[in-house]
Scaffold this active site. Structure first.
Site, PDB file in Angstrom:
ATOM      1  N   LYS A  17       0.933  -0.988  -0.116  1.00  0.00           N
ATOM      2  CA  LYS A  17      -0.309  -0.208  -0.034  1.00  0.00           C
ATOM      3  C   LYS A  17       0.802   1.481   0.164  1.00  0.00           C
ATOM      4  CE  LYS A  17      -4.509   0.757   0.739  1.00  0.00           C
ATOM      5  NZ  LYS A  17      -5.679  -0.237   0.325  1.00  0.00           N
TER       6      LYS A  17
ATOM      7  N   GLY B 298     -21.159   6.351   2.350  1.00  0.00           N
ATOM      8  CA  GLY B 298     -20.248   6.801   1.797  1.00  0.00           C
ATOM      9  C   GLY B 298     -20.512   6.524   0.169  1.00  0.00           C
TER      10      GLY B 298
ATOM     11  N   GLY C  62     -18.370   7.120  -3.248  1.00  0.00           N
ATOM     12  CA  GLY C  62     -17.807   7.476  -4.306  1.00  0.00           C
ATOM     13  C   GLY C  62     -17.696   6.549  -5.102  1.00  0.00           C
ATOM     14  N   ASN C  63     -16.631   5.846  -5.467  1.00  0.00           N
ATOM     15  CA  ASN C  63     -16.523   5.158  -6.345  1.00  0.00           C
ATOM     16  C   ASN C  63     -17.479   4.076  -6.653  1.00  0.00           C
ATOM     17  OD1 ASN C  63     -15.941   2.340  -7.479  1.00  0.00           O
ATOM     18  ND2 ASN C  63     -14.550   3.456  -9.208  1.00  0.00           N
ATOM     19  N   ALA C  64     -17.418   3.097  -4.994  1.00  0.00           N
ATOM     20  CA  ALA C  64     -17.447   2.316  -4.432  1.00  0.00           C
ATOM     21  C   ALA C  64     -19.147   1.839  -4.258  1.00  0.00           C
ATOM     22  CB  ALA C  64     -16.543   1.200  -3.378  1.00  0.00           C
ATOM     23  N   GLY C  65     -19.902   3.376  -2.851  1.00  0.00           N
ATOM     24  CA  GLY C  65     -20.239   3.540  -2.248  1.00  0.00           C
ATOM     25  C   GLY C  65     -21.858   3.653  -3.583  1.00  0.00           C
TER      26      GLY C  65
HETATM   27  N1  GLU Z   1      -7.012  -0.181  -3.506  1.00  0.00           N
HETATM   28  C1  GLU Z   1      -7.826  -1.140  -3.464  1.00  0.00           C
HETATM   29  C2  GLU Z   1      -7.849  -2.186  -2.542  1.00  0.00           C
HETATM   30  O1  GLU Z   1      -7.610  -1.517  -1.481  1.00  0.00           O
HETATM   31  C3  GLU Z   1      -7.219  -1.712  -4.993  1.00  0.00           C
HETATM   32  C4  GLU Z   1      -6.056  -2.546  -4.893  1.00  0.00           C
HETATM   33  C5  GLU Z   1      -5.604  -2.621  -6.544  1.00  0.00           C
HETATM   34  O2  GLU Z   1      -6.099  -2.500  -6.957  1.00  0.00           O
HETATM   35  O3  GLU Z   1      -4.241  -3.723  -6.429  1.00  0.00           O
HETATM   36  O4  GLU Z   1      -8.417  -3.141  -2.603  1.00  0.00           O
END
Ligand code: GLU
Length: 427
Positions: A104, A216, A218-221
């Site tokens: 990350k 939320g 955003g994209n996911a929500g």
């Molecule tokens: N940020 C997203 C996660 O937490 C996607 C990570 C990725 O696609 O590498 O799963």
């Protein structure tokens, strides 16, 4: 004192270690990251002038494949948080059974009111500073909180200038025009929807008219609200940091997306500033709510899709949902986990529920490497069985061992990483 995110991760790891009966030598592999890379990045911002920002990439484990995970831009993205998120990425990739390790990244600043130009400067500076640490077979970043396909595009551009060749597979979540995958944008939500539907079909095959609250937007929500609405669920609440709406009669997510896009405020579905259309509210059985009210509102399924630690010891007892689908990373604290378990609420944990995002990243990476691109239908066709298999593996193991889904998912992921480590002769 409150646990740090990494302490919370270690608590979950400990449970998995005891379920699997791992030795100290084996479990130590997952107690610390393999590499912590910390840098100060200097940027000359148009609005705020010259700035030095803390930037991180934590490469947690690569026993199963190259390091993989997003980069977040957030004022709370400190080293402890990024370490915990990197660890969780390693477990998540193992749960989805895709050939990646975990990593990350983060830059510690608030991008919310920053101009596009300034965000671009930070993105370029990050790619520049970490160009030697990432790589198509080494470490592959992606979007995360407050980063998106435009940020990935800038980072790719900067990286390719440095290595002096085209290398689209070094980063995922890119715009389609730069080698992004169709279906990547809504894959986190789509994967969560596949898992939720499989869960419902397993426990209540005939259940209809289920109500859903989404925190939320955003994209996911926003995408999960749209997908579940089309699947026949009733979306009763949507909110983001500026607030939102609860309506027992149901909310049209397309309309909510339009309002958010145009006004950047979901309450504008009914209000202009502080003036609300009371008649319309009454007619729709709706009320204006705060972001945190979503957690405790009346619904069957609660979907936290924003930041971490939204369900904590002070509000867990008031949760009314019977099922929680964690689209955000780490939305439930360990104390809340215990309270929810007592209340008989099922949590479909983040490392399963939101694994669709990184799985579609895996598809993007394979397409980039082959130079051959799939249709959106093909992406969906490949995503669904991966998500269903991950759910079924966890569900079966959870029944056999009589432990919650989170503990099972952790144990399954940890087991797969340790097996790979054993094959390598490292333990
Ligand atoms: N940020 C997203 C996660 O937490 C996607 C990570 C990725 O696609 O590498 O799963």
């Amino acid at each position: 004192m409150k646990n740090t995110p990494f302490q919370n991760y270690l608590l979950n790891l400990e449970k998995a270690v005891s379920v699997l009966g791992l030795s100290k030598e084996e479990s130590n592999i997952l107690r610390e990251p393999e590499n912590i890379i910390e840098k100060k990045i200097k940027v000359e911002l148009e609005e705020e002038g010259s700035k030095e920002l803390n930037a991180y990439r934590v490469q947690f484990n690569n026993a199963r494949g190259p390091y993989k995970g997003g980069i977040r831009f957030h004022q709370d993205a400190d080293i402890n948080e990024v370490k915990a998120l990197a660890a969780v990425m390693a477990i998540k990739c193992a749960v989805a059974d895709i050939p990646f390790g975990g990593a990350k990244g983060g830059v510690q600043f608030n991008p919310k009111h920053m101009s596009k130009r300034d965000i671009e400067k930070v993105s370029r500076a990050f790619a520049n500073a970490f160009a030697d640490d990432i790589g198509v077979d080494k470490d592959i970043p992606a979007p995360d909180v407050y980063t998106n396909s435009s940020v990935m595009a800038i980072m790719l551009d900067e990286y390719e200038k440095i290595v002096n060749k085209s290398e689209p597979g070094v980063i995922t979540g890119k715009p389609i025009e730069l080698g992004g995958s169709l279906g990547r944008e809504n894959a986190t939500a789509q994967g969560g929807a596949y898992v939720l539907q499989e869960f419902i079909d397993t426990i209540h095959p005939k259940k209809k008219d289920l109500t859903v609250a989404v925190q939320g937007f955003g994209n996911a929500g926003s995408n999960i609200a749209k997908i579940l609405h089309y699947m026949g669920y009733t979306i009763v609440a949507v909110a983001d940091s500026k607030g939102g709406v609860y309506s027992s009669n149901g909310i049209d997510p397309e309309h909510a997306v339009k309002v958010k896009h145009e006004k950047d405020d979901l309450t504008h579905m009914y209000c202009e500033g502080t003036v609300c259309d009371l008649e319309k509210l009454e007619r729709d059985g709706a009320k204006i709510i705060k972001n945190e009210d979503v957690i405790t509102c009346e619904c069957d399924i609660l979907i936290p899709a924003a930041l971490d630690e939204q369900i904590h010891k002070d509000n867990a007892k008031d949760v009314k949902a019977k099922v929680i689908l964690e689209l955000a990373n780490g939305p439930t604290t360990p104390e809340a986990d215990e309270i929810l378990k007592e209340k008989g609420i099922t949590i479909i944990p983040d490392i399963l529920a939101n694994a669709g995002g990184v799985t579609a990243s895996y598809f993007e990476w394979t397409q980039n490497r082959n130079g051959f691109y799939w249709s959106e239908e093909e992406v969906q066709k490949k995503l669904k069985p991966i998500m269903i298999k991950a759910f079924t593996d966890i569900w079966k193991m959870s029944k056999e061992k009589n432990i919650p889904l989170r503990d099972t998912a952790f144990a399954l992921g940890v087991d797969r990483i340790i097996q790979a480590t054993r094959h390598r002769g490292r333990v």
